[in-house]
Design an enzyme around this catalytic site. Structure first.
Site, short mmCIF file in Angstrom:
data_model
loop_
_atom_site.label_atom_id
_atom_site.label_comp_id
_atom_site.label_asym_id
_atom_site.label_seq_id
_atom_site.Cartn_x
_atom_site.Cartn_y
_atom_site.Cartn_z
N LYS A 27 0.82 -1.22 0.00
CA LYS A 27 0.00 0.00 0.00
C LYS A 27 0.86 1.27 0.00
O LYS A 27 0.59 2.22 -0.72
CB LYS A 27 -0.88 -0.02 1.25
CG LYS A 27 -2.24 0.51 1.06
CD LYS A 27 -3.20 0.06 2.15
CE LYS A 27 -2.80 0.31 3.54
NZ LYS A 27 -2.13 -0.49 4.40
N ARG A 102 -9.63 3.30 8.77
CA ARG A 102 -9.51 1.85 9.02
C ARG A 102 -10.78 1.29 9.62
O ARG A 102 -10.95 0.09 9.69
CB ARG A 102 -8.35 1.59 9.98
CG ARG A 102 -7.09 1.13 9.25
CD ARG A 102 -6.09 0.59 10.23
NE ARG A 102 -6.22 -0.85 10.39
CZ ARG A 102 -5.21 -1.67 10.51
NH1 ARG A 102 -3.99 -1.20 10.49
NH2 ARG A 102 -5.39 -2.96 10.68
N ARG A 141 11.59 -10.20 3.95
CA ARG A 141 12.13 -8.85 4.21
C ARG A 141 13.28 -8.90 5.22
O ARG A 141 13.23 -9.62 6.20
CB ARG A 141 11.03 -7.94 4.76
CG ARG A 141 10.18 -7.32 3.67
CD ARG A 141 8.87 -6.81 4.20
NE ARG A 141 9.05 -5.79 5.22
CZ ARG A 141 8.79 -4.49 5.04
NH1 ARG A 141 8.34 -4.07 3.89
NH2 ARG A 141 8.96 -3.64 6.02
N ARG A 174 12.61 -8.35 10.98
CA ARG A 174 11.97 -7.64 12.10
C ARG A 174 10.87 -8.52 12.69
O ARG A 174 10.18 -9.23 11.95
CB ARG A 174 11.34 -6.33 11.61
CG ARG A 174 12.35 -5.27 11.22
CD ARG A 174 11.63 -3.96 11.01
NE ARG A 174 10.31 -4.19 10.39
CZ ARG A 174 9.33 -3.31 10.37
NH1 ARG A 174 9.49 -2.13 10.91
NH2 ARG A 174 8.19 -3.58 9.79
N ARG A 185 -1.56 -9.93 12.13
CA ARG A 185 -1.86 -8.56 11.68
C ARG A 185 -2.88 -8.57 10.55
O ARG A 185 -3.76 -7.71 10.49
CB ARG A 185 -0.57 -7.85 11.23
CG ARG A 185 0.37 -7.53 12.39
CD ARG A 185 1.74 -7.10 11.92
NE ARG A 185 1.70 -5.88 11.11
CZ ARG A 185 2.65 -5.52 10.24
NH1 ARG A 185 3.71 -6.28 10.07
NH2 ARG A 185 2.55 -4.40 9.58
#
Ligand SMILES: [Zn+2]
Length: 229
Positions: A27, A102, A141, A174, A185
């Site tokens: 996004k 949201r 990542r 991370r 999430r």
């Protein structure tokens, strides 16, 4: 990055676009590219919050209090931050809202703010991707602990494994990008935004769905077709 057509996408009136999508769907990247192509302001609420806290403005201080208690930042506060930005923008500049609203409450409040400023949301774009694709992408990542640069073992590897090209710092996964955390999430996101998307579907604002589990360039094209067309 220049637009594929090498010019500004729209010459028409400025548009306000609301981007909705799960964490890790790209996004932020797409929001930035779209804003650039339409000459709009990219309003990413994560960045707004960080800036407000860094600059110590009242809304930022308030937000920090909630976050330090591990609580969600209340809708009214987020709406206030967005309002501050939109209010100061030139009338001929559009906006790409990324990460906001949201919740249905935030969407209603935003509608009120835009109405007061004689603007409105012109379209909603929902970026969709399969959970497994997002989890795989996020698990690839690697972030630099020193300078914050982000790499990906699937598509943008550092020259030397585990070492940052820019500063020589150590690259790690991370905790936020860990597959279990990412699934959580995504689940929170779906719980929150299913009613939000339902709300938009019932509203007069057109809602478009864009398949986001393709390359950045392909998603970019699909998005521009929807916004520029
Ligand atoms: Zn680095």
């Amino acid at each position: 990055m220049a637009s594929p057509v090498g010019r500004r996408l729209r010459d028409g009136p400025p548009v306000v676009v609301i981007l909705v999508g799960p964490p890790g769907v790209g996004k932020g990247t797409q929001g930035g590219l779209l804003a650039e192509a339409t000459g709009s302001r990219h309003i990413a609420t994560g960045d707004l919050l960080r800036a407000a806290m860094r600059d110590g403005i009242d809304l930022g201080r308030e937000a920090q209090e909630f976050m330090s208690r591990g609580e969600l930042v209340p809708d009214q506060l987020m709406v206030g931050l967005v309002r501050d930005v939109v209010e100061k923008m030139d009338r001929d500049v559009g906006a790409v809202l990324d990460g906001f609203p949201r919740t249905v409450g935030q969407a209603e409040a935003l509608e009120g703010v835009l109405f007061e400023l004689d603007r409105k949301a012109d379209l909603v774009v929902v970026l969709e991707a399969d959970d497994d694709v997002i989890v795989k992408r996020m698990a690839g990542r690697r972030s630099c602990g020193q300078c914050g640069a982000v790499y990906n073992v699937h598509c943008s590897r550092p020259k030397q494994d585990g070492i940052c090209d820019q500063c020589g710092g150590v690259l790690t996964l991370r905790p936020d990008d860990d597959p279990v955390t990412v699934r959580n999430r995504i689940e929170v996101f779906r719980r929150e935004t299913t009613p939000l998307i339902g709300y938009f579907d019932e509203s007069p604002t057109p809602v478009h769905r864009v398949q986001a589990d393709q390359s950045v360039a392909d998603v970019q094209c699909a998005l521009w077709e929807v916004v520029g067309g």
